[in-house]
Write a protein that holds these residues in place. Structure first.
Motif, PDB file in Angstrom:
ATOM      1  N   ARG A 170       0.832  -1.208   0.000  1.00  0.00           N
ATOM      2  CA  ARG A 170       0.000   0.000   0.000  1.00  0.00           C
ATOM      3  C   ARG A 170       0.869   1.264   0.000  1.00  0.00           C
ATOM      4  N   HIS A 171       1.931   1.259   0.806  1.00  0.00           N
ATOM      5  CA  HIS A 171       2.836   2.403   0.797  1.00  0.00           C
ATOM      6  C   HIS A 171       3.571   2.494  -0.540  1.00  0.00           C
ATOM      7  N   THR A 188       2.444   1.690  -3.532  1.00  0.00           N
ATOM      8  CA  THR A 188       1.605   2.288  -4.570  1.00  0.00           C
ATOM      9  C   THR A 188       1.485   3.800  -4.395  1.00  0.00           C
ATOM     10  N   THR A 189       1.480   4.261  -3.141  1.00  0.00           N
ATOM     11  CA  THR A 189       1.438   5.705  -2.899  1.00  0.00           C
ATOM     12  C   THR A 189       2.765   6.354  -3.269  1.00  0.00           C
ATOM     13  N   SER A 190       3.871   5.725  -2.847  1.00  0.00           N
ATOM     14  CA  SER A 190       5.196   6.249  -3.207  1.00  0.00           C
ATOM     15  C   SER A 190       5.359   6.307  -4.713  1.00  0.00           C
ATOM     16  N   THR A 219      -8.506   4.512  -6.128  1.00  0.00           N
ATOM     17  CA  THR A 219      -7.869   4.667  -4.826  1.00  0.00           C
ATOM     18  C   THR A 219      -8.731   4.074  -3.719  1.00  0.00           C
ATOM     19  N   ARG A 235      -7.978   0.241  -1.212  1.00  0.00           N
ATOM     20  CA  ARG A 235      -7.906   0.147   0.247  1.00  0.00           C
ATOM     21  C   ARG A 235      -8.608  -1.098   0.780  1.00  0.00           C
ATOM     22  N   GLY A 239      -1.340   2.583  -8.528  1.00  0.00           N
ATOM     23  CA  GLY A 239      -0.266   3.540  -8.310  1.00  0.00           C
ATOM     24  C   GLY A 239       0.664   3.663  -9.496  1.00  0.00           C
ATOM     25  N   LEU A 295      -2.878  10.793  -5.963  1.00  0.00           N
ATOM     26  CA  LEU A 295      -2.140  11.077  -4.734  1.00  0.00           C
ATOM     27  C   LEU A 295      -2.966  11.931  -3.791  1.00  0.00           C
ATOM     28  N   ARG A 334      -5.159   9.940  -1.726  1.00  0.00           N
ATOM     29  CA  ARG A 334      -4.508   9.056  -0.751  1.00  0.00           C
ATOM     30  C   ARG A 334      -3.940   9.783   0.462  1.00  0.00           C
ATOM     31  N   VAL A 335      -3.537  11.038   0.314  1.00  0.00           N
ATOM     32  CA  VAL A 335      -2.811  11.703   1.386  1.00  0.00           C
ATOM     33  C   VAL A 335      -3.661  11.937   2.624  1.00  0.00           C
ATOM     34  N   SER A 371      -0.986   6.718   4.477  1.00  0.00           N
ATOM     35  CA  SER A 371      -0.282   7.380   3.385  1.00  0.00           C
ATOM     36  C   SER A 371       1.122   7.843   3.759  1.00  0.00           C
TER      37      SER A 371
END
Length: 271
Positions: free
Chosen positions: A40-41, A43-45, A87, A91, A165, A203, A206-207, A212
């Motif tokens: 999960r991190h 895909t955000t990164s 997004t 989750r 992501g 993004l 997600r933030v 996130s």
């Protein structure tokens, strides 16, 4: 560990700059299996890395007149709903299932890239049509089927961006060529603009989520390497046979997809 982000960033940047997409799909597996991030991190990164790299890689293409800003921004705006939906959906999906689906996506992308590389070279460049006829009001005329195609394609790309992501460039380039009739060089340049818009949208969705939090030193190192390599990739694209470049990258995607599938099926303890 951040030093390992440099060669990964170079690989992603080269592909993104040369192909206008596809390289970003390697970011998530690299972050998970090489740099040890949670899916999960990762895909955000990936959205930060891919969006920033695409935005900077856009510059040389824009200077060369290979970016259609109005159409690119419109395409990106149409994908906003898909980005938020993707997004939200990501989750609720277990990490192992997310990675397995990602492996399937990589295999699909590889097959599409191979098919595109083996198709006729001149077919795409002969279609130089823009959105202008679609957006011009004319009496008793309607380009509704084409409008619907653009909306559906943009939404689907946004959905992939939010869920996995990724920038979606692997789908954008053929979509811009086939759905909008862009010549290939213009499709590559414009796709970078759409990737940046879609990444920023996903993004933003997600933030606000508690999960996130990012490893910013790692993300910054990866991004810096990818940005530098993307500028080189833009020059490589003008000197190397695009078919050979695409086929080589597609082969790499197949290998990474198979590895990702085996790891996700074997469980977290697999090597």
């Amino acid at each position: 560990m951040p030093l390992l982000a440099v060669p990964l960033g170079v690989l992603v940047g080269l592909a993104l700059g040369a192909l206008g997409g596809g390289g970003s799909i390697l970011t998530v597996p690299g972050l998970v299996y090489v740099l040890g991030q949670d899916p999960r991190h990762a895909t955000t990164s990936s959205l930060v890395i891919v969006g920033t790299t695409a935005l900077i890689a856009l510059v040389p293409h824009a200077r060369a007149g290979r970016v259609r800003f109005a159409q690119g921004l419109l395409f990106g705006a149409l994908g906003t709903a898909g980005s938020y939906a993707g997004t939200a959906l990501s989750r609720s999906v277990p990490p192992a299932v997310l990675l397995l689906a990602f492996a399937a996506l990589m295999l699909l992308v590889a097959s599409l890239m191979i098919r595109r590389a083996l198709s006729s070279r001149g077919a795409a460049s002969s279609l130089d049509v823009t959105l202008e006829p679609m957006l011009t009001l004319r009496p008793l005329r309607c380009a509704c089927p084409r409008v619907a195609k653009v909306v559906v394609t943009a939404t689907a790309v946004g959905l992939l961006t939010g869920f996995f992501g990724v920038g979606g460039g692997f789908a954008l380039v053929p979509a811009l060529v086939l759905a909008l009739g862009f010549p290939m060089p213009t499709a590559v340049g414009t796709s970078l603009l759409v990737i940046a818009v879609n990444s920023a949208t996903a993004l933003a969705a997600r933030v606000t989520h508690p999960a996130s939090g990012l490893d910013w030193p790692l993300v910054a190192t990866f991004t810096a390497a990818a940005v530098a390599a993307s500028l080189v990739g833009g020059r490589v694209a003008s000197r190397v046979d695009p078919r050979r470049l695409t086929l080589t990258f597609a082969g790499l995607l197949v290998l990474v997809a198979l590895y990702t599938a085996v790891r996700s099926l074997a469980g977290p303890g697999a090597v």
